[in-house]
Design a protein around this motif. Structure first.
Motif, PDB file in Angstrom:
ATOM      1  N   LYS A  80       0.835  -1.205   0.000  1.00 25.86           N
ATOM      2  CA  LYS A  80       0.000   0.000   0.000  1.00 25.86           C
ATOM      3  C   LYS A  80       0.866   1.250   0.000  1.00 25.86           C
ATOM      4  O   LYS A  80       0.596   2.217  -0.716  1.00 25.86           O
ATOM      5  N   ALA A  81       1.929   1.230   0.798  1.00 25.78           N
ATOM      6  CA  ALA A  81       2.840   2.376   0.851  1.00 25.78           C
ATOM      7  C   ALA A  81       3.544   2.569  -0.488  1.00 25.78           C
ATOM      8  O   ALA A  81       3.669   3.692  -0.987  1.00 25.78           O
ATOM      9  N   ILE A  82       3.992   1.483  -1.090  1.00 23.01           N
ATOM     10  CA  ILE A  82       4.676   1.553  -2.382  1.00 23.01           C
ATOM     11  C   ILE A  82       3.707   1.972  -3.484  1.00 23.01           C
ATOM     12  O   ILE A  82       4.084   2.647  -4.435  1.00 23.01           O
ATOM     13  N   GLY A  83       2.461   1.563  -3.343  1.00 23.77           N
ATOM     14  CA  GLY A  83       1.458   1.894  -4.354  1.00 23.77           C
ATOM     15  C   GLY A  83       1.501   0.966  -5.548  1.00 23.77           C
ATOM     16  O   GLY A  83       1.097   1.333  -6.650  1.00 23.77           O
ATOM     17  N   ALA A  84       1.981  -0.259  -5.324  1.00 23.00           N
ATOM     18  CA  ALA A  84       2.064  -1.234  -6.412  1.00 23.00           C
ATOM     19  C   ALA A  84       1.995  -2.641  -5.847  1.00 23.00           C
ATOM     20  O   ALA A  84       2.515  -2.906  -4.766  1.00 23.00           O
ATOM     21  N   VAL A  85       1.354  -3.534  -6.590  1.00 20.98           N
ATOM     22  CA  VAL A  85       1.198  -4.939  -6.199  1.00 20.98           C
ATOM     23  C   VAL A  85       1.771  -5.819  -7.293  1.00 20.98           C
ATOM     24  O   VAL A  85       1.531  -5.581  -8.482  1.00 20.98           O
ATOM     25  N   ASN A  86       2.552  -6.818  -6.919  1.00 17.88           N
ATOM     26  CA  ASN A  86       3.042  -7.771  -7.924  1.00 17.88           C
ATOM     27  C   ASN A  86       2.662  -9.218  -7.597  1.00 17.88           C
ATOM     28  O   ASN A  86       2.905 -10.111  -8.396  1.00 17.88           O
ATOM     29  N   THR A  87       2.070  -9.423  -6.424  1.00 23.72           N
ATOM     30  CA  THR A  87       1.674 -10.773  -6.014  1.00 23.72           C
ATOM     31  C   THR A  87       0.318 -10.714  -5.319  1.00 23.72           C
ATOM     32  O   THR A  87       0.112  -9.875  -4.442  1.00 23.72           O
ATOM     33  N   VAL A  88      -0.582 -11.593  -5.717  1.00 23.05           N
ATOM     34  CA  VAL A  88      -1.923 -11.639  -5.128  1.00 23.05           C
ATOM     35  C   VAL A  88      -2.205 -13.072  -4.673  1.00 23.05           C
ATOM     36  O   VAL A  88      -1.934 -14.027  -5.400  1.00 23.05           O
ATOM     37  N   ILE A  89      -2.709 -13.189  -3.450  1.00 23.68           N
ATOM     38  CA  ILE A  89      -3.104 -14.509  -2.954  1.00 23.68           C
ATOM     39  C   ILE A  89      -4.605 -14.511  -2.664  1.00 23.68           C
ATOM     40  O   ILE A  89      -5.199 -13.463  -2.395  1.00 23.68           O
ATOM     41  N   ARG A  90      -5.195 -15.695  -2.735  1.00 24.38           N
ATOM     42  CA  ARG A  90      -6.622 -15.858  -2.437  1.00 24.38           C
ATOM     43  C   ARG A  90      -6.752 -16.442  -1.040  1.00 24.38           C
ATOM     44  O   ARG A  90      -6.242 -17.535  -0.766  1.00 24.38           O
ATOM     45  N   GLU A  91      -7.396 -15.709  -0.168  1.00 24.45           N
ATOM     46  CA  GLU A  91      -7.544 -16.134   1.220  1.00 24.45           C
ATOM     47  C   GLU A  91      -8.983 -15.896   1.657  1.00 24.45           C
ATOM     48  O   GLU A  91      -9.464 -14.766   1.647  1.00 24.45           O
ATOM     49  N   ASN A  92      -9.680 -16.966   2.019  1.00 25.42           N
ATOM     50  CA  ASN A  92     -11.110 -16.880   2.382  1.00 25.42           C
ATOM     51  C   ASN A  92     -11.919 -16.183   1.288  1.00 25.42           C
ATOM     52  O   ASN A  92     -12.781 -15.335   1.554  1.00 25.42           O
ATOM     53  N   ASN A  93     -11.576 -16.550   0.053  1.00 24.69           N
ATOM     54  CA  ASN A  93     -12.245 -16.014  -1.139  1.00 24.69           C
ATOM     55  C   ASN A  93     -12.057 -14.505  -1.316  1.00 24.69           C
ATOM     56  O   ASN A  93     -12.854 -13.843  -1.968  1.00 24.69           O
ATOM     57  N   ARG A  94     -10.996 -13.971  -0.723  1.00 23.04           N
ATOM     58  CA  ARG A  94     -10.668 -12.553  -0.865  1.00 23.04           C
ATOM     59  C   ARG A  94      -9.294 -12.425  -1.515  1.00 23.04           C
ATOM     60  O   ARG A  94      -8.375 -13.175  -1.201  1.00 23.04           O
ATOM     61  N   TRP A  95      -9.144 -11.453  -2.413  1.00 22.64           N
ATOM     62  CA  TRP A  95      -7.855 -11.182  -3.033  1.00 22.64           C
ATOM     63  C   TRP A  95      -7.033 -10.259  -2.129  1.00 22.64           C
ATOM     64  O   TRP A  95      -7.476  -9.181  -1.770  1.00 22.64           O
ATOM     65  N   ILE A  96      -5.825 -10.698  -1.775  1.00 24.27           N
ATOM     66  CA  ILE A  96      -4.933  -9.893  -0.940  1.00 24.27           C
ATOM     67  C   ILE A  96      -3.656  -9.609  -1.721  1.00 24.27           C
ATOM     68  O   ILE A  96      -3.005 -10.529  -2.228  1.00 24.27           O
ATOM     69  N   GLY A  97      -3.294  -8.331  -1.828  1.00 27.52           N
ATOM     70  CA  GLY A  97      -2.171  -7.918  -2.644  1.00 27.52           C
ATOM     71  C   GLY A  97      -0.900  -7.655  -1.847  1.00 27.52           C
ATOM     72  O   GLY A  97      -0.955  -7.079  -0.754  1.00 27.52           O
ATOM     73  N   TYR A  98       0.220  -8.058  -2.400  1.00 29.45           N
ATOM     74  CA  TYR A  98       1.539  -7.851  -1.792  1.00 29.45           C
ATOM     75  C   TYR A  98       2.501  -7.298  -2.838  1.00 29.45           C
ATOM     76  O   TYR A  98       2.237  -7.372  -4.049  1.00 29.45           O
ATOM     77  N   ASN A  99       3.608  -6.772  -2.366  1.00 27.03           N
ATOM     78  CA  ASN A  99       4.690  -6.388  -3.270  1.00 27.03           C
ATOM     79  C   ASN A  99       5.957  -7.097  -2.811  1.00 27.03           C
ATOM     80  O   ASN A  99       6.485  -6.791  -1.743  1.00 27.03           O
ATOM     81  N   THR A 100       6.440  -8.047  -3.602  1.00 27.84           N
ATOM     82  CA  THR A 100       7.633  -8.798  -3.243  1.00 27.84           C
ATOM     83  C   THR A 100       8.880  -8.317  -3.986  1.00 27.84           C
ATOM     84  O   THR A 100       9.944  -8.905  -3.850  1.00 27.84           O
ATOM     85  N   ASP A 101       8.750  -7.241  -4.782  1.00 28.32           N
ATOM     86  CA  ASP A 101       9.900  -6.746  -5.548  1.00 28.32           C
ATOM     87  C   ASP A 101      11.038  -6.294  -4.637  1.00 28.32           C
ATOM     88  O   ASP A 101      12.180  -6.730  -4.792  1.00 28.32           O
TER      89      ASP A 101
END
Length: 287
Positions: A80-101
């Motif tokens: 959220k701080a970076i303002g970019a997502v490159n990895t998304v996981i499905r958890e309890n039918n919800r999309w959760i975004g991460y940045n692993t760069d």
């Protein structure tokens, strides 16, 4: 069989399907990793459709890393701080975004250089999206001193000002950075300068480089940029961007499966696809 993938535009030459697909096979996980070519205007419906067809997680590459955020259910604080997502996981039918760069870069740096980075004097070249991910991540991990040089000073200043993770950072012109170069123990090159096909270009002169410094360039096409060649000539240890690519992919794999893939095998897979030091024009954004 579980379904994963990567979304982008273009996507045909992504290296991730082969790298992740082989990792799934080697770990004995029944899964398929698919490249999804998605145009910007179709992004919202595509994200909904991926949930509908049972996709368990996916990577995001250019040009969707920021645009995808409104269509996810939750965003990790760093992403959220970076303002970019490159990895998304499905958890309890919800999309959760991460940045692993940024984390991928950091882990590759620690693996190829040293574990403890907190007291290093760092100069980062560039103030774009990749720079932001690396800068925010390094500061979030407690590295205190990171100066930024950029062709446009205003962008470097804004990057420092907007970062929620505080350290001791100064925005420099390229000339100022060249003059102070001997003061830095770690140089990080985050721009596309020197990438195929403009392989003769370099972002700044390394005449004042400390020979004990470590120099990292996030480019891996070519494997050794003109910038890295100049650094090596002056006695510095160097690193290209292959490790960052592999480690960010490994971190995504861990988030999806809870298992750690074999980094060495992932690296070998990518190198096989790239054909050693071959420059492939479509692989500029090879995620």
């Amino acid at each position: 069989m579980k379904l994963y993938g990567v979304i982008g535009d273009p996507i045909a030459h992504s290296l991730s399907p082969v790298m992740q697909g082989r990792a799934f096979d080697e770990m004995g996980i029944k899964a398929h990793y698919h490249p999804f070519h998605i145009k910007g205007q179709d992004l919202e419906i595509a994200i909904k459709g991926m949930k509908a067809i049972g996709v368990e997680g996916f990577n995001v590459t250019i040009p969707h890393k920021t645009a995808v955020i409104p269509f996810l259910d939750s965003i990790d604080p760093l992403a959220k701080a970076i303002g970019a997502v490159n990895t998304v996981i499905r958890e309890n039918n919800r999309w959760i975004g991460y940045n692993t760069d940024g984390e991928g870069f950091t882990e590759a740096l620690q693996a190829e250089w040293k574990e403890n980075l907190q007291d290093e004097q760092v100069l980062m070249i560039g103030a774009g999206g990749a720079a932001k991910a690396v800068f925010y991540t390094l500061l979030s991990k407690g590295i205190h001193h990171i100066d930024i040089c950029n062709r446009t000073m205003e962008r470097a200043k804004k990057l420092i000002k907007d970062c929620p993770y505080k350290g001791h950072s100064t925005a420099l012109t390229l000339t100022e950075a060249e003059e102070k170069l001997s003061q830095y123990s770690l140089i990080i090159q985050t721009t596309s300068i020197g990438m195929y096909p403009e392989v003769s270009q370099s972002p700044l002169s390394l005449e004042q480089l400390n020979p004990n410094a470590f120099v990292s360039d996030i480019i891996y096409n070519p494997f050794e940029t003109t910038f890295l060649k100049a650094a090596k000539k002056r006695g510095a240890k160097t690193q290209n961007g292959l490790g960052m690519f592999v480690y960010q992919g490994a971190l995504a794999f861990e988030k999806w499966t809870g298992q750690s893939p074999n980094i060495q095998r992932m690296t070998e897979t990518v190198m096989e696809q790239l054909g050693g030091n071959v420059c492939l024009p479509e692989n500029k954004n090879a995620f």
